[in-house]
Design a protein around this motif. Structure first.
Motif, short mmCIF file in Angstrom:
data_model
loop_
_atom_site.label_atom_id
_atom_site.label_comp_id
_atom_site.label_asym_id
_atom_site.label_seq_id
_atom_site.Cartn_x
_atom_site.Cartn_y
_atom_site.Cartn_z
N ALA A 1 -8.44 5.37 -7.18
CA ALA A 1 -8.38 6.50 -8.11
C ALA A 1 -9.58 7.42 -7.89
O ALA A 1 -9.45 8.65 -7.96
CB ALA A 1 -8.35 5.99 -9.55
N GLY A 2 -10.76 6.82 -7.63
CA GLY A 2 -11.93 7.64 -7.35
C GLY A 2 -11.77 8.44 -6.07
O GLY A 2 -12.20 9.61 -5.97
N ALA A 3 -11.15 7.80 -5.07
CA ALA A 3 -10.92 8.53 -3.81
C ALA A 3 -9.99 9.72 -4.03
O ALA A 3 -10.21 10.81 -3.49
CB ALA A 3 -10.34 7.58 -2.77
N GLU B 1 -6.01 -3.57 3.18
CA GLU B 1 -5.12 -2.48 2.79
C GLU B 1 -5.79 -1.55 1.79
O GLU B 1 -5.47 -0.36 1.72
CB GLU B 1 -3.83 -3.06 2.18
N ALA B 2 -6.74 -2.10 1.01
CA ALA B 2 -7.46 -1.27 0.04
C ALA B 2 -8.57 -0.46 0.69
O ALA B 2 -9.26 0.30 0.00
CB ALA B 2 -8.04 -2.15 -1.05
N ARG C 1 -8.12 -6.76 -9.20
CA ARG C 1 -7.07 -5.73 -9.24
C ARG C 1 -7.63 -4.40 -9.74
O ARG C 1 -7.36 -3.34 -9.17
CB ARG C 1 -5.95 -6.19 -10.18
N LEU C 2 -8.40 -4.44 -10.81
CA LEU C 2 -8.89 -3.20 -11.40
C LEU C 2 -9.90 -2.51 -10.50
O LEU C 2 -10.04 -1.29 -10.54
CB LEU C 2 -9.51 -3.49 -12.78
N ALA D 1 -1.87 6.00 -3.54
CA ALA D 1 -1.02 5.89 -4.74
C ALA D 1 -0.22 4.59 -4.71
O ALA D 1 -0.02 3.93 -5.74
CB ALA D 1 -0.09 7.09 -4.84
N GLY D 2 0.22 4.18 -3.52
CA GLY D 2 0.96 2.92 -3.40
C GLY D 2 0.08 1.72 -3.73
O GLY D 2 0.52 0.76 -4.39
N VAL D 3 -1.17 1.76 -3.25
CA VAL D 3 -2.10 0.66 -3.58
C VAL D 3 -2.36 0.61 -5.07
O VAL D 3 -2.40 -0.46 -5.68
CB VAL D 3 -3.41 0.83 -2.78
N ILE D 4 -2.54 1.79 -5.69
CA ILE D 4 -2.76 1.83 -7.15
C ILE D 4 -1.56 1.26 -7.89
O ILE D 4 -1.69 0.47 -8.83
CB ILE D 4 -3.06 3.28 -7.59
N ARG D 5 -0.37 1.65 -7.46
CA ARG D 5 0.83 1.15 -8.12
C ARG D 5 0.97 -0.36 -7.96
O ARG D 5 1.23 -1.09 -8.92
CB ARG D 5 2.06 1.84 -7.54
#
Length: 407
Positions: A228-230, A293-294, A220-221, A246-250
């Motif tokens: 976040a780096g992108a 998706e990531a 996950r991290l 942002a959706g993937v991060i959330r």
């Protein structure tokens, strides 16, 4: 700890955790008499006194003078009183009373009690020596102070039988006490081993939880870090891409929190693995879809006709291996294509292989690298399988695991 509900009913030496006293225990502090010890000592005193009175009456009937009767009475009283020291000096007391009983039949009862004490508290070699002396003293008593109501032969036979019975009874009591001590030591050792097994089980459970925490949270991290780096390096990215990242991060943060809550719940309630279903080989498609998706390029080649038929433990191990391998590929070879191959069948085992191409450009070293591979090796070995990893000829990296699958 093993114990008894009524210690006052046991001999004092049986309460001592070190067991019966041995001849070499010179500096050992003797335990205090229990209620049972006082009762037994009193009964032994009364028994010796009763036998002494019978012998005294027999001496009077035999026509002994008043002086001889008085000396016998004094010797019998001293012998009976000396029995209160039999727990401290059993061998010495038995030797003295054995010699005295040869000329003073009134002390014969006390000599028998002392011989019994030696048989209870000392090994067979000492018992045989003291018993031999008592046997000689008893035979000598039949010659020096014979009983006129019985013949010499009957007296000798009665003396031998009585000494053998007393010695055998005492050795039987000693053997039973040694058996109780051995069983108590075995029970104590079993309790200690049970505590060690419980501690080991807790340690293994903590290690398993730590492995789960690494496998789950690292995945996950890593997604959080990549996206976040992108966003950091591409602040001018199109709005749809920013929204998707942002959706993937959330979602990854939410899933990481859920997994962390589940792990903490397991720590708080041992044995409860939570309501969330554990991943198996059936959920491998979802793992690949999540990686895609990531932003990863992942190809899944599953040759298992029915993933649900794979045993749950084996499928879970295969899932964790694929998950950790994809996480490593995302960290150490970002932007490259990865391939996940799963094959095998009942009786042949389950094979999981994950390959990724060589990274493009220089990839900074990630702190703590290698810990995941160590965990996967241990996980595969615990499942009874094998785990291999290493660089490929084209500069990429591959991991391969074989797990047993019973037919």
């Amino acid at each position: 700890m093993t114990r008894t509900d009524y210690p006052w009913l046991l001999p004092s030496e049986m309460i001592d955790p070190r067991g019966p006293e041995l001849p070499g225990d010179r500096g050992r502090v003797r335990p205090r008499r229990t209620v049972r010890d006082w009762v037994i000592d009193t009964l032994m005193f009364l028994l010796a006194a009763a036998i002494g009175l019978i012998a005294l009456e027999a001496g009077k009937k035999a026509g002994n003078s008043e002086g001889v009767v008085l000396v016998d009475m004094i010797a019998g009283m001293l012998a009976c009183c000396a029995l209160w020291t039999r727990r401290r000096w059993p061998v010495g007391l038995a030797l003295v009373l054995g010699v005295v009983s040869a000329v003073a039949p009134v002390s014969g009862g006390a000599a028998l009690v002392a011989l019994f004490c030696v048989a209870v508290h000392r090994p067979f070699r000492v018992v045989a020596a003291v018993g031999g002396l008592s046997l000689v003293a008893g035979c000598l008593q039949n010659v020096v102070r014979p009983d006129p109501s019985t013949s010499l032969t009957a007296g000798l036979i009665a003396t031998v039988v009585l000494i053998l019975m007393v010695s055998g009874w005492g050795m039987l009591v000693r053997a039973r006490r040694q058996l109780v001590v051995a069983l108590r030591e075995r029970a104590t050792r079993a309790e200690a081993e049970a505590e060690l097994r419980a501690e080991q089980a807790q340690r293994l459970a903590r290690e398993a939880i730590a492995r789960e925490m690494h496998d789950v949270l690292a995945h996950r991290l890593t997604l959080l870090s990549v996206h976040a780096g992108a966003l950091e390096f591409r602040p001018d990215a199109p709005a749809p891409e920013v929204a998707r990242a942002a959706g993937v991060i959330r979602d990854s943060a939410h899933d990481a929190l859920q997994d962390l809550r589940m792990i903490i719940g397991v720590l708080r309630a041992p044995g409860d693995e939570g309501d969330r279903p554990q991943p198996t080989l059936v959920t491998l498609d979802a793992l690949v879809a999540e990686s895609r998706e990531a932003g990863m390029k992942v190809t899944l080649d599953s040759r298992i006709d029915d993933p649900a038929a794979v045993p749950a433990a084996t499928g879970r191990t295969a899932y964790r291996i694929a998950q950790e391998s994809l996480t490593n590929a995302r960290k150490h070879a970002p932007g490259t294509e990865s391939t996940v191959e799963v094959s095998g069948g009942p009786g042949d085992g389950l094979t999981v292989e994950v390959r990724n191409a060589a990274p493009t450009g220089e990839v900074p070293r990630v702190p703590g690298s290698g810990q995941g591979l160590i965990g996967l090796t241990e996980r595969a070995q615990l499942a009874g399988g094998r785990f291999e990893h290493g660089a490929t000829g084209d500069g990429g990296f591959a991991v391969r695991a074989w797990l047993p699958w019973a037919s």
